[in-house]
Design a protein around this motif. Structure first.
Motif, PDB file in Angstrom:
ATOM      1  N   THR B   6      43.301  37.442  29.107  1.00 58.46           N
ATOM      2  CA  THR B   6      43.428  38.731  29.775  1.00 58.46           C
ATOM      3  C   THR B   6      43.481  39.843  28.754  1.00 58.46           C
ATOM      4  OG1 THR B   6      44.654  37.755  31.609  1.00 58.46           O
ATOM      5  CG2 THR B   6      44.835  40.137  31.332  1.00 58.46           C
ATOM      6  N   LEU B   7      42.541  40.751  28.824  1.00 58.56           N
ATOM      7  CA  LEU B   7      42.540  41.968  28.021  1.00 58.56           C
ATOM      8  C   LEU B   7      41.957  43.019  28.941  1.00 58.56           C
ATOM      9  CD1 LEU B   7      41.511  42.341  24.318  1.00 58.56           C
ATOM     10  CD2 LEU B   7      41.072  44.129  25.983  1.00 58.56           C
ATOM     11  N   LYS B   8      42.774  43.973  29.358  1.00 55.16           N
ATOM     12  CA  LYS B   8      42.351  44.878  30.420  1.00 55.16           C
ATOM     13  C   LYS B   8      42.913  46.277  30.216  1.00 55.16           C
ATOM     14  CE  LYS B   8      46.295  43.331  33.186  1.00 55.16           C
ATOM     15  NZ  LYS B   8      46.753  42.574  34.373  1.00 55.16           N
ATOM     16  N   LEU B   9      42.322  47.192  30.980  1.00 56.98           N
ATOM     17  CA  LEU B   9      42.795  48.561  31.021  1.00 56.98           C
ATOM     18  C   LEU B   9      43.762  48.716  32.184  1.00 56.98           C
ATOM     19  CD1 LEU B   9      42.517  51.597  30.137  1.00 56.98           C
ATOM     20  CD2 LEU B   9      40.714  51.775  31.868  1.00 56.98           C
ATOM     21  N   GLN B  10      44.827  49.449  31.962  1.00 51.72           N
ATOM     22  CA  GLN B  10      45.730  49.836  33.042  1.00 51.72           C
ATOM     23  C   GLN B  10      45.882  51.351  33.003  1.00 51.72           C
ATOM     24  OE1 GLN B  10      49.191  47.371  31.939  1.00 51.72           O
ATOM     25  NE2 GLN B  10      48.741  46.098  33.729  1.00 51.72           N
ATOM     26  N   VAL B  11      45.901  51.981  34.161  1.00 53.23           N
ATOM     27  CA  VAL B  11      46.038  53.438  34.220  1.00 53.23           C
ATOM     28  C   VAL B  11      47.217  53.813  35.093  1.00 53.23           C
ATOM     29  CG1 VAL B  11      43.582  53.847  33.809  1.00 53.23           C
ATOM     30  CG2 VAL B  11      44.414  53.670  36.156  1.00 53.23           C
ATOM     31  N   ASN B  12      47.856  54.913  34.740  1.00 55.54           N
ATOM     32  CA  ASN B  12      48.992  55.432  35.487  1.00 55.54           C
ATOM     33  C   ASN B  12      48.437  56.326  36.589  1.00 55.54           C
ATOM     34  OD1 ASN B  12      51.458  56.434  36.361  1.00 55.54           O
ATOM     35  ND2 ASN B  12      51.728  57.793  34.595  1.00 55.54           N
ATOM     36  N   ALA B  13      48.481  55.872  37.809  1.00 58.35           N
ATOM     37  CA  ALA B  13      47.880  56.634  38.902  1.00 58.35           C
ATOM     38  C   ALA B  13      48.669  56.416  40.183  1.00 58.35           C
ATOM     39  CB  ALA B  13      46.423  56.203  39.117  1.00 58.35           C
ATOM     40  N   GLY B  14      48.724  57.443  41.033  1.00 60.57           N
ATOM     41  CA  GLY B  14      49.423  57.337  42.298  1.00 60.57           C
ATOM     42  C   GLY B  14      49.908  58.685  42.769  1.00 60.57           C
ATOM     43  N   VAL B  15      50.432  58.697  43.965  1.00 56.45           N
ATOM     44  CA  VAL B  15      50.832  59.951  44.616  1.00 56.45           C
ATOM     45  C   VAL B  15      51.947  60.651  43.842  1.00 56.45           C
ATOM     46  CG1 VAL B  15      51.844  60.931  46.696  1.00 56.45           C
ATOM     47  CG2 VAL B  15      50.095  59.155  46.894  1.00 56.45           C
ATOM     48  N   GLN B  81      45.038  59.619  42.163  1.00 57.14           N
ATOM     49  CA  GLN B  81      44.909  60.605  41.100  1.00 57.14           C
ATOM     50  C   GLN B  81      45.719  60.188  39.890  1.00 57.14           C
ATOM     51  OE1 GLN B  81      45.881  64.655  42.148  1.00 57.14           O
ATOM     52  NE2 GLN B  81      45.321  65.431  40.116  1.00 57.14           N
ATOM     53  N   MET B  82      45.158  60.338  38.722  1.00 59.92           N
ATOM     54  CA  MET B  82      45.900  60.113  37.484  1.00 59.92           C
ATOM     55  C   MET B  82      46.599  61.439  37.176  1.00 59.92           C
ATOM     56  SD  MET B  82      43.242  57.840  35.268  1.00 59.92           S
ATOM     57  CE  MET B  82      44.193  58.004  33.761  1.00 59.92           C
ATOM     58  N   LYS B  83      47.796  61.584  37.695  1.00 57.98           N
ATOM     59  CA  LYS B  83      48.466  62.881  37.637  1.00 57.98           C
ATOM     60  C   LYS B  83      48.955  63.236  36.243  1.00 57.98           C
ATOM     61  CE  LYS B  83      49.497  63.542  42.444  1.00 57.98           C
ATOM     62  NZ  LYS B  83      50.464  64.019  43.443  1.00 57.98           N
ATOM     63  N   THR B  84      48.956  62.256  35.339  1.00 58.88           N
ATOM     64  CA  THR B  84      49.317  62.594  33.961  1.00 58.88           C
ATOM     65  C   THR B  84      48.073  62.861  33.124  1.00 58.88           C
ATOM     66  OG1 THR B  84      49.422  60.243  33.416  1.00 58.88           O
ATOM     67  CG2 THR B  84      51.490  61.347  34.034  1.00 58.88           C
ATOM     68  N   TYR B  85      46.925  63.047  33.786  1.00 54.24           N
ATOM     69  CA  TYR B  85      45.729  63.527  33.106  1.00 54.24           C
ATOM     70  C   TYR B  85      45.444  64.938  33.606  1.00 54.24           C
ATOM     71  CZ  TYR B  85      41.009  64.557  31.730  1.00 54.24           C
ATOM     72  OH  TYR B  85      39.916  65.192  31.186  1.00 54.24           O
ATOM     73  N   ASP B  86      45.364  65.888  32.637  1.00 53.04           N
ATOM     74  CA  ASP B  86      44.904  67.236  32.986  1.00 53.04           C
ATOM     75  C   ASP B  86      44.062  67.831  31.865  1.00 53.04           C
ATOM     76  OD1 ASP B  86      48.201  68.820  32.436  1.00 53.04           O
ATOM     77  OD2 ASP B  86      46.792  67.845  31.062  1.00 53.04           O
ATOM     78  N   TYR B  92      52.089  61.587  28.053  1.00 51.44           N
ATOM     79  CA  TYR B  92      52.186  60.407  27.186  1.00 51.44           C
ATOM     80  C   TYR B  92      52.026  59.083  27.906  1.00 51.44           C
ATOM     81  CZ  TYR B  92      57.142  60.309  28.746  1.00 51.44           C
ATOM     82  OH  TYR B  92      58.299  60.293  29.491  1.00 51.44           O
ATOM     83  N   MET B  93      52.030  59.097  29.229  1.00 53.35           N
ATOM     84  CA  MET B  93      51.851  57.847  29.984  1.00 53.35           C
ATOM     85  C   MET B  93      50.601  58.000  30.852  1.00 53.35           C
ATOM     86  SD  MET B  93      53.872  55.377  29.415  1.00 53.35           S
ATOM     87  CE  MET B  93      55.501  54.903  28.823  1.00 53.35           C
ATOM     88  N   GLN B  94      49.460  57.675  30.302  1.00 51.83           N
ATOM     89  CA  GLN B  94      48.203  57.892  31.018  1.00 51.83           C
ATOM     90  C   GLN B  94      47.422  56.599  31.148  1.00 51.83           C
ATOM     91  OE1 GLN B  94      44.515  60.140  29.462  1.00 51.83           O
ATOM     92  NE2 GLN B  94      45.955  61.751  30.109  1.00 51.83           N
TER      93      GLN B  94
END
Lengths: 163, 252
Positions: B6-15, B81-86, B92-94
């Motif tokens: 397992t080598l994968k991407l994880q993203v911080n996303a949600g309401v 939505q990745m709310k920590t991306y703008d 720092y948690m994206q």
């Protein structure tokens, strides 16, 4: 793995434009990346693994010859010095899709234990090119092609080389 | 102990996600409808089919694309939505690369972006012909006026991920640092232990990239945290632009 199955597996790998390694130990026994071993914990056969089965067992100290078997032929290094044979692969994981893209396979022979200078043979999967002898250093490996990045220090613990 | 299972991407996303309270979502291997989509501020939503995703008009001046969404298995529903991306450095948690304890790194891994999954070399400053239309190289190659021929894709990574002793390094404060459209230096940018890069790096194939400062400890699961900012500008050739984000690494 019997001879016929080994030949079949080798043909499959080479037809895909990929390569594999093969070694001979001082005992005369040969192993290849295409072999399988019985994993007692899992209760099934698993692919032979360089780090687990050759480095972990100490057999890497007795490798006398290492081959890189490629669609364009084989390259063989004699490695009479203990802990001087190495092997690794390089690739990229596409983080959007999870696809693993194999880019190259390397075998090598450590030439100088003081400087870490080594000779490498490289099968460049992306370019389908064989490089039979390329010099670099295991402690700071360069870029094997102008469009590639410097690899940097190799993990000697897992590739089985000792300075 | 060959390649990672397992080598994968994880993203911080949600309401309701924030940097302090992330929710990590996996990008699954070989599964349809996993996409990251960029758009203008307020233009995105969680129920828009990919073919109908709002276009982002090429601006008159170079600037960031401010919003990013993750679609995780459905073309037109469940988008988060990745709310920590703008597009700024105030997060720092994206995103993070996650790997298991079944593989080993034979050298320090690299984070970068490529035109597509053939992983071609970048051609800094060279944009696709407008008559042909843009592709991933529109982002990766950059443009001389807009980006100083660095990539339009900038990133910052935190520390070593997992250090040589097997200790996970996890960010607790914003990436900060210098982030402008022309950010980027030739070759590798190496984060120091437990730290972000002082200047964001351009992700431009193997011309400009981020490389771990160490080889993470063998047989140790871990994460390497990173943040991104996607720019665009008048010099970019538009179209459906699908650059590849990748981690290059070695294994035995």
């Amino acid at each position: 793995m019997d001879v016929i199955m080994h030949l079949f597996a080798a043909t499959q790998i080479l037809r895909k434009g990929q390569s594999y390694w093969k070694v001979q130990l001082r005992s005369g026994k040969t192993y290849s990346e295409l072999d399988t071993v019985l994993d007692l914990r899992q209760g099934k056969s698993v692919p032979l693994d360089w780090t687990r089965d050759l480095v972990g067992s100490g057999d890497c100290a007795t490798i006398t010859h290492i081959w890189l078997c490629t669609p364009q032929g084989e390259v063989c290094f004699e490695t009479p010095e203990p802990y001087s044979a190495l092997q690794f692969k390089r690739g990229t994981a596409n983080l959007w899709t999870g696809e693993r893209i194999l880019e190259a396979q390397f075998i090598g022979r450590l030439e100088d234990k003081v400087t870490g200078r080594a000779t490498f043979a490289i099968w460049d999967v992306k370019r389908q090119q064989l490089t039979e002898a390329w010099m670099s250093y295991v402690q700071d490996m360069g870029a094997w092609h102008p469009d590639e990045a410097r690899i940097g220090p190799l993990n000697l613990e897992v590739i089985g080389v000792r300075l | 102990m060959a390649d990672f299972t397992t080598l994968k991407l994880q993203v911080n996303a949600g309401v309701a996600v924030t940097d302090a309270s992330p929710t990590w979502n996996d990008f699954l291997f070989g599964t349809a409808n996993y996409e990251m989509r960029l758009c203008g501020s307020g233009a995105g939503a969680g129920n828009i089919a990919s073919a109908n995703w709002p276009s982002f008009l090429r601006p008159a001046a170079v600037g960031v694309i401010p919003e990013m969404w993750a679609y995780l298995g459905s073309d037109n529903s469940g988008g988060l939505q990745m709310k920590t991306y703008d597009g700024t450095s105030a997060h720092y948690m994206q995103a993070r690369v996650s790997w298991d304890a079944l593989g080993n790194f034979a050298s320090a891994p690299i984070l970068s972006a490529w035109k597509d999954n053939t992983l071609p070399a970048a051609s800094p400053g060279t944009q696709p012909s407008p008559t042909v239309g843009g592709d991933g190289s529109s982002f990766v190659n950059g443009q001389v006026t807009d980006t100083g021929s660095t990539s339009y894709i900038k990133a910052n990574a935190f520390g070593y991920g997992v250090d040589t002793g097997g200790v996970q390094q996890t960010p607790a404060s914003n990436a900060a640092g210098t982030l402008i459209a022309t950010s980027g230096t030739a070759g590798a940018a190496n984060p120091g232990t437990g730290a972000w890069l002082a200047t964001w790096q351009s992700l431009q194939a193997l011309t400009q990239y981020i490389q771990d400062g160490v080889i993470p400890k063998t047989l140790t699961a871990g994460f390497w945290y990173f943040v991104m900012a996607y720019y665009t500008g008048p010099g970019m050739t538009g179209g459906t632009l699908l650059p590849v984000l990748g981690m290059q690494y070695s294994w035995t």
